[in-house]
Motif scaffolding. Structure first.
Motif, PDB file in Angstrom:
ATOM      1  N   LEU A 187       0.842  -1.190   0.000  1.00  0.00           N
ATOM      2  CA  LEU A 187       0.000   0.000   0.000  1.00  0.00           C
ATOM      3  C   LEU A 187       0.880   1.243   0.000  1.00  0.00           C
ATOM      4  CD1 LEU A 187      -2.709   1.561   0.401  1.00  0.00           C
ATOM      5  CD2 LEU A 187      -2.401   1.224   2.868  1.00  0.00           C
ATOM      6  N   ILE A 188       0.607   2.147  -0.931  1.00  0.00           N
ATOM      7  CA  ILE A 188       1.237   3.466  -0.944  1.00  0.00           C
ATOM      8  C   ILE A 188       0.140   4.504  -0.788  1.00  0.00           C
ATOM      9  CG2 ILE A 188       2.531   5.161  -2.316  1.00  0.00           C
ATOM     10  CD1 ILE A 188       3.945   2.812  -3.681  1.00  0.00           C
ATOM     11  N   VAL A 189       0.294   5.381   0.194  1.00  0.00           N
ATOM     12  CA  VAL A 189      -0.635   6.500   0.373  1.00  0.00           C
ATOM     13  C   VAL A 189       0.145   7.798   0.232  1.00  0.00           C
ATOM     14  CG1 VAL A 189      -2.265   5.244   1.830  1.00  0.00           C
ATOM     15  CG2 VAL A 189      -0.357   6.462   2.896  1.00  0.00           C
ATOM     16  N   ALA A 190      -0.551   8.839  -0.182  1.00  0.00           N
ATOM     17  CA  ALA A 190       0.112  10.139  -0.327  1.00  0.00           C
ATOM     18  C   ALA A 190      -0.918  11.251  -0.235  1.00  0.00           C
ATOM     19  CB  ALA A 190       0.851  10.224  -1.669  1.00  0.00           C
ATOM     20  N   ASN A 191      -0.569  12.278   0.514  1.00  0.00           N
ATOM     21  CA  ASN A 191      -1.315  13.538   0.492  1.00  0.00           C
ATOM     22  C   ASN A 191      -0.312  14.611   0.073  1.00  0.00           C
ATOM     23  OD1 ASN A 191      -3.042  15.680   0.820  1.00  0.00           O
ATOM     24  ND2 ASN A 191      -2.816  15.766   3.035  1.00  0.00           N
ATOM     25  N   PRO A 192      -0.028  14.666  -1.239  1.00  0.00           N
ATOM     26  CA  PRO A 192       1.027  15.555  -1.725  1.00  0.00           C
ATOM     27  C   PRO A 192       0.532  16.988  -1.865  1.00  0.00           C
ATOM     28  CG  PRO A 192       0.033  14.437  -3.569  1.00  0.00           C
ATOM     29  CD  PRO A 192      -0.668  13.912  -2.331  1.00  0.00           C
ATOM     30  N   PRO A 193       1.448  17.944  -2.029  1.00  0.00           N
ATOM     31  CA  PRO A 193       1.018  19.293  -2.397  1.00  0.00           C
ATOM     32  C   PRO A 193       0.296  19.258  -3.735  1.00  0.00           C
ATOM     33  CG  PRO A 193       3.422  19.164  -2.117  1.00  0.00           C
ATOM     34  CD  PRO A 193       2.889  17.792  -1.980  1.00  0.00           C
ATOM     35  N   TYR A 194      -0.853  19.953  -3.837  1.00  0.00           N
ATOM     36  CA  TYR A 194      -1.551  19.971  -5.129  1.00  0.00           C
ATOM     37  C   TYR A 194      -2.186  21.321  -5.439  1.00  0.00           C
ATOM     38  CZ  TYR A 194      -5.442  18.391  -2.039  1.00  0.00           C
ATOM     39  OH  TYR A 194      -6.368  18.240  -1.024  1.00  0.00           O
ATOM     40  N   VAL A 195      -1.709  22.372  -4.775  1.00  0.00           N
ATOM     41  CA  VAL A 195      -2.164  23.730  -5.081  1.00  0.00           C
ATOM     42  C   VAL A 195      -1.226  24.324  -6.144  1.00  0.00           C
ATOM     43  CG1 VAL A 195      -2.473  26.067  -4.150  1.00  0.00           C
ATOM     44  CG2 VAL A 195      -3.142  24.061  -2.788  1.00  0.00           C
ATOM     45  N   ALA A 196      -1.812  24.978  -7.153  1.00  0.00           N
ATOM     46  CA  ALA A 196      -1.005  25.667  -8.166  1.00  0.00           C
ATOM     47  C   ALA A 196      -0.511  27.005  -7.613  1.00  0.00           C
ATOM     48  CB  ALA A 196      -1.836  25.906  -9.424  1.00  0.00           C
ATOM     49  N   GLU A 197       0.642  27.441  -8.108  1.00  0.00           N
ATOM     50  CA  GLU A 197       1.205  28.732  -7.668  1.00  0.00           C
ATOM     51  C   GLU A 197       0.166  29.855  -7.761  1.00  0.00           C
ATOM     52  OE1 GLU A 197       4.065  29.621  -6.434  1.00  0.00           O
ATOM     53  OE2 GLU A 197       5.488  28.012  -6.850  1.00  0.00           O
ATOM     54  N   SER A 198      -0.600  29.866  -8.842  1.00  0.00           N
ATOM     55  CA  SER A 198      -1.560  30.954  -9.078  1.00  0.00           C
ATOM     56  C   SER A 198      -2.736  30.911  -8.105  1.00  0.00           C
ATOM     57  CB  SER A 198      -2.092  30.875 -10.511  1.00  0.00           C
ATOM     58  OG  SER A 198      -2.732  29.629 -10.731  1.00  0.00           O
ATOM     59  N   GLU A 199      -2.938  29.787  -7.434  1.00  0.00           N
ATOM     60  CA  GLU A 199      -4.065  29.639  -6.513  1.00  0.00           C
ATOM     61  C   GLU A 199      -3.721  30.050  -5.080  1.00  0.00           C
ATOM     62  OE1 GLU A 199      -6.323  25.772  -8.495  1.00  0.00           O
ATOM     63  OE2 GLU A 199      -4.618  25.434  -7.146  1.00  0.00           O
ATOM     64  N   PHE A 200      -2.435  30.164  -4.780  1.00  0.00           N
ATOM     65  CA  PHE A 200      -2.029  30.344  -3.386  1.00  0.00           C
ATOM     66  C   PHE A 200      -2.632  31.603  -2.766  1.00  0.00           C
ATOM     67  CE2 PHE A 200       0.844  31.852  -0.048  1.00  0.00           C
ATOM     68  CZ  PHE A 200       0.849  30.744   0.798  1.00  0.00           C
ATOM     69  N   ASP A 201      -2.592  32.710  -3.481  1.00  0.00           N
ATOM     70  CA  ASP A 201      -3.065  33.977  -2.909  1.00  0.00           C
ATOM     71  C   ASP A 201      -4.553  33.959  -2.585  1.00  0.00           C
ATOM     72  OD1 ASP A 201      -0.561  35.093  -2.916  1.00  0.00           O
ATOM     73  OD2 ASP A 201      -0.828  36.149  -4.825  1.00  0.00           O
ATOM     74  N   SER A 202      -5.303  33.091  -3.242  1.00  0.00           N
ATOM     75  CA  SER A 202      -6.749  33.042  -3.008  1.00  0.00           C
ATOM     76  C   SER A 202      -7.132  32.097  -1.866  1.00  0.00           C
ATOM     77  CB  SER A 202      -7.478  32.622  -4.291  1.00  0.00           C
ATOM     78  OG  SER A 202      -7.103  31.310  -4.659  1.00  0.00           O
ATOM     79  N   LEU A 203      -6.161  31.427  -1.279  1.00  0.00           N
ATOM     80  CA  LEU A 203      -6.450  30.526  -0.161  1.00  0.00           C
ATOM     81  C   LEU A 203      -6.867  31.341   1.066  1.00  0.00           C
ATOM     82  CD1 LEU A 203      -3.438  28.029  -0.419  1.00  0.00           C
ATOM     83  CD2 LEU A 203      -5.793  27.632  -1.155  1.00  0.00           C
ATOM     84  N   PRO A 204      -7.662  30.748   1.969  1.00  0.00           N
ATOM     85  CA  PRO A 204      -8.003  31.444   3.219  1.00  0.00           C
ATOM     86  C   PRO A 204      -6.737  31.824   3.992  1.00  0.00           C
ATOM     87  CG  PRO A 204      -9.370  29.488   2.929  1.00  0.00           C
ATOM     88  CD  PRO A 204      -8.323  29.443   1.855  1.00  0.00           C
ATOM     89  N   ASP A 205      -6.827  32.912   4.745  1.00  0.00           N
ATOM     90  CA  ASP A 205      -5.652  33.424   5.463  1.00  0.00           C
ATOM     91  C   ASP A 205      -5.041  32.390   6.391  1.00  0.00           C
ATOM     92  OD1 ASP A 205      -5.838  35.836   4.198  1.00  0.00           O
ATOM     93  OD2 ASP A 205      -6.872  36.859   5.841  1.00  0.00           O
TER      94      ASP A 205
END
Length: 242
Positions: free
Chosen positions: A148-166
């Protein structure tokens, strides 16, 4: 005047009592955008309680669902790998679920590995922790033998970062942002996962909801399906090696 919601206020009151801190100070930190779990210092994830602070991503319900899905897809796994382990959430929960399994967890962040080690000691649950990029720090002796391989990798694009909640932006950027498209880390996992799984081995990877089709096509050696989270959003790529 900005106020803390009642359900958060109750948790801040409990944190103030537990830590001998000033409630007013904790409220000020929360209103300043600090995640509630960082103020509390811990987060529950499945069967384990984890230390969390600004060095690691806060475990989310979506990742708990990944743990539940993965747990149901394997019977008595002998070797489990958790990529991008962060606080050690998936690795430690899977070790609790399958105590006879050898669990290997990696993360590129030195800080994250330190937190995961602390959580491993707190849980009394021995796992193999290694700092490094995805599969690189794993022992080559398990290549082709992983159940079994599990992963919760980074998956936000650079352009999306600023729109994330504070408060989300207060979490480690390296654990959130993958690159220009958000697919970069997922694609690298998909390109290598077939070499590490045994026949019949399972891959379970969390993805961003907008990435479903592209993420699924990032696993050329494994037939995969996209599964939804509890809110009905495309959230996981699940596959079994033929």
């Amino acid at each position: 005047m900005e106020m803390v919601p009642d359900h958060e206020l109750h948790r801040l009151e409990a944190a103030a009592l537990a830590n001998g801190a000033s409630l007013e100070e904790l409220i000020e930190r929360r209103l300043g955008g600090e995640p509630l779990q960082y103020i509390e210092g811990s987060a529950q994830f499945g069967p384990v309680e984890l230390l969390v602070d600004e060095r690691v991503l806060i475990p989310r319900p979506e990742t708990e669902t990944l743990f539940e899905l993965a747990s149901k897809m394997v019977r008595l796994p002998e070797v489990i790998v958790d990529l991008c382990t962060g606080s050690g959430a998936l690795a430690l929960a899977l070790k609790q679920a399958f105590p006879a399994a050898s669990v290997f967890a990696t993360d590129i962040s030195h800080d994250a590995i330190e937190v995961a080690m602390t959580n491993m000691v707190r849980a009394g649950t021995p796992i193999y922790l290694a700092e490094g990029d995805l599969f690189d720090p794993l022992p080559k002796s398990i290549m082709g033998d992983v159940d079994l391989i599990v992963a919760n990798p980074p998956y936000v694009a650079e352009s999306e970062f600023d729109s994330l909640p504070d408060d989300v932006k207060r979490e480690p950027r390296v654990a959130l942002v993958s690159g220009t498209s958000g697919l970069e880390v997922i694609q690298r996992i998909g390109a290598s996962v077939g070499r590490w799984l045994r026949p019949g081995g399972v891959i379970a990877c969390e993805i961003g909801e907008r990435l479903a089709n592209s993420a699924a096509s990032s696993f050329p050696d494994i037939p995969v399906v996209v599964r939804q989270d509890l809110a009905g959003r495309d959230r996981y790529v699940i596959g079994v090696k033929p």
